[in-house]
Write an enzyme that holds these catalytic residues in place. Structure first.
Site, PDB file in Angstrom:
ATOM      1  N   ASP A   1       4.733   1.219   1.065  1.00 29.05           N
ATOM      2  CA  ASP A   1       5.789   1.680   0.171  1.00 29.05           C
ATOM      3  C   ASP A   1       6.216   3.057   0.688  1.00 29.05           C
ATOM      4  OD1 ASP A   1       7.435   2.454  -1.862  1.00 29.05           O
ATOM      5  OD2 ASP A   1       6.046   1.994  -3.488  1.00 29.05           O
TER       6      ASP A   1
ATOM      7  N   ASP B   1      -4.346  -3.463  -2.556  1.00 28.31           N
ATOM      8  CA  ASP B   1      -5.328  -2.694  -1.768  1.00 28.31           C
ATOM      9  C   ASP B   1      -6.454  -2.088  -2.612  1.00 28.31           C
ATOM     10  OD1 ASP B   1      -3.995  -0.579  -2.987  1.00 28.31           O
ATOM     11  OD2 ASP B   1      -3.438   0.440  -1.131  1.00 28.31           O
ATOM     12  N   ASP B   2      -6.380  -2.226  -3.942  1.00 28.19           N
ATOM     13  CA  ASP B   2      -7.415  -1.581  -4.762  1.00 28.19           C
ATOM     14  C   ASP B   2      -8.383  -2.590  -5.385  1.00 28.19           C
ATOM     15  OD1 ASP B   2      -5.415  -2.628  -6.357  1.00 28.19           O
ATOM     16  OD2 ASP B   2      -5.639  -1.102  -7.908  1.00 28.19           O
TER      17      ASP B   2
ATOM     18  N   HIS C   1     -10.684  -6.697 -10.051  1.00 27.17           N
ATOM     19  CA  HIS C   1      -9.611  -5.718 -10.135  1.00 27.17           C
ATOM     20  C   HIS C   1     -10.304  -4.365 -10.331  1.00 27.17           C
ATOM     21  CE1 HIS C   1      -6.219  -3.845 -12.570  1.00 27.17           C
ATOM     22  NE2 HIS C   1      -5.609  -4.244 -11.475  1.00 27.17           N
ATOM     23  N   THR C   2     -10.962  -3.907  -9.267  1.00 24.47           N
ATOM     24  CA  THR C   2     -11.853  -2.745  -9.414  1.00 24.47           C
ATOM     25  C   THR C   2     -11.094  -1.450  -9.712  1.00 24.47           C
ATOM     26  OG1 THR C   2     -11.979  -3.006  -7.014  1.00 24.47           O
ATOM     27  CG2 THR C   2     -14.012  -3.241  -8.241  1.00 24.47           C
TER      28      THR C   2
ATOM     29  N   ARG D   1       5.733  -6.844  -1.564  1.00 23.62           N
ATOM     30  CA  ARG D   1       5.324  -8.258  -1.469  1.00 23.62           C
ATOM     31  C   ARG D   1       6.516  -9.118  -1.044  1.00 23.62           C
ATOM     32  NH1 ARG D   1       3.175  -7.049  -6.739  1.00 23.62           N
ATOM     33  NH2 ARG D   1       1.079  -6.221  -6.460  1.00 23.62           N
TER      34      ARG D   1
ATOM     35  N   GLU E   1       3.864 -11.818 -11.847  1.00 25.55           N
ATOM     36  CA  GLU E   1       3.241 -13.007 -11.241  1.00 25.55           C
ATOM     37  C   GLU E   1       4.020 -14.262 -11.643  1.00 25.55           C
ATOM     38  OE1 GLU E   1       1.749 -10.672 -12.992  1.00 25.55           O
ATOM     39  OE2 GLU E   1       0.237  -9.759 -11.679  1.00 25.55           O
TER      40      GLU E   1
ATOM     41  N   THR F   1       0.858  -1.201   0.000  1.00 24.07           N
ATOM     42  CA  THR F   1       0.000   0.000   0.000  1.00 24.07           C
ATOM     43  C   THR F   1       0.888   1.243   0.000  1.00 24.07           C
ATOM     44  OG1 THR F   1      -1.881   1.071   1.090  1.00 24.07           O
ATOM     45  CG2 THR F   1      -0.243   0.072   2.539  1.00 24.07           C
TER      46      THR F   1
END
Ligand code: UGA
Ligand code: MN
Length: 337
Positions: free
Chosen positions: A121, A195-196, A310-311, A169, A282, A91
């Site tokens: 961060d 966080d999003d 993934h809003t 991460r 990933e 975040t």
């Protein structure tokens, strides 16, 4: 007896019969109707009655959410045996940060045996995140690491220019490895929860029993309604439904997989690679964990259901605030947003 007298007494008898029958029916109808009127015209129940109903409704709702979060869990013993979920969330400071963290908390609070690793961060932990975590009601670990300057996004950069949240991460992974060495961790599953995004409760039910690495669809991503792993009729992942570079080893979003903690601890060198090409972050972790396509456990009904989105949150319009700052009259900085 004359026939006339006989007729008269017959008439009297009929009259008597009608009167008795009519009164009985009237009394009966009034009786029934009276009750139904009582039901519809009833005055509102006294206050203590309505609060009783409210308690019942809340109990039912609570049960519904408990069922929804972990359908099969009944007793405390069973909860203790449930694998943990370790969610790592990178975040960074921005106007919507607190609102994002609130949205995540509202889902995570319903998930049993959940540990939240929040990695800022930033060069130091911020009060906003620290205070938020203290009050959020979840077991948490608060870490921070500033992304190396070379890889930081400039304010003018489009956000795909650099990978995001990678060092954070990795710091979460390192914390897990250390805690595992110190025997502080229960068996479980690791998930990278940006966080999003928007997380449903079903998602955590699906990922909890991951043996090695599990995968599922993600909604509203890759310029599509959804991306998803392609699953054969025998239940094996054979490829990726995505338009942008489906040849990537694991062509999916960060929100689309989870790994067993033991996979991480048996590959202590495995990390996300910050030098990965766009869209390969990933894949960099899963490849360094030695995961292959045939290892993947498809969840969410053979990857046919979307349980995470993934809003992304729209940047707020702060143009009036900008004008106020320019005029030397910014809004009260003591009010946290
Ligand atoms: C997409 C994927 O959803 C990410 O999982 C993936 O890491 C990223 O692309 C990538 O390829 O690097 P996107 O939505 O574009 O992510 O990125 P963000 O949501 O802006 O960032 C991902 C996470 O990193 C978020 O939790 C965010 O708070 C955090 N972040 C972002 C930082 O910690 N620092 C930043 O400067 C920016
Ligand atoms: Mn994102």
């Amino acid at each position: 007896m004359s026939p006339r007298r006989g007729m008269l007494s017959n008439t009297k008898f009929l009259l008597f019969f009608y009167i008795v029958a009519f009164s009985t029916v009237t009394v009966w109808i009034t009786y029934l109707y009276g009750f139904s009127c009582e039901a519809t015209d009833k005055p509102p129940p006294p206050a203590e009655h309505s609060s009783f109903l409210e308690v019942q409704m809340l109990k039912a709702k609570l049960k519904h959410y408990e069922d929804l979060s972990e359908k099969s869990i009944q007793s405390k013993g069973e909860v203790n045996n449930l694998p943990f979920i370790y969610a790592i969330t990178p975040t960074f400071t921005r106007p919507v940060q607190k609102a994002e963290l609130v949205r995540l908390t509202l889902a995570f609070l319903h998930v049993k045996n959940f540990h939240w690793i929040v990695v800022e961060d930033s060069t130091e932990k911020t009060d906003l995140v620290g205070n938020f975590l203290q009050d959020c009601g979840l077991p948490f670990t608060h870490l921070h690491v500033k992304t190396n300057e070379q890889f930081q996004l400039k304010s003018t950069d489009p956000n795909w220019k650099q990978p995001r949240g990678v060092d954070q991460r990795n710091a979460g992974i390192e914390w897990l490895l250390k805690a595992h060495r110190e025997e502080k961790l229960k068996p479980g599953v690791v998930y990278f929860a940006d966080d999003d995004n928007t997380y449903s409760l079903q998602l955590f039910r699906e990922m909890r029993h991951t043996r090695k690495a599990s995968v599922w669809p993600v909604g509203l991503v890759g310029g599509l309604r959804f991306e998803r792993p392609i699953v054969s009729s025998s239940g094996k992942v054979t490829g990726w439904y995505t338009v942008w570079d489906p040849s990537r080893p694991f062509a999916m979003d960060m929100a689309g997989f989870a790994i067993n903690l033991s996979l991480l601890t048996s590959h202590p060198e495995a990390r996300f690679d910050i030098r990965s090409r766009r869209g390969y972050v990933e894949s960099s972790l899963l490849t360094s964990l030695g995961v292959t396509l045939s290892d993947l456990e498809p969840k969410a009904d053979n990857c046919s259901k979307v349980y995470v989105w993934h809003t992304r949150t729209e940047k707020p319009n702060w143009k009036q605030e900008v004008k106020l700052i320019a005029a030397g009259r910014p809004s009260d900085p003591r009010i946290e947003v």
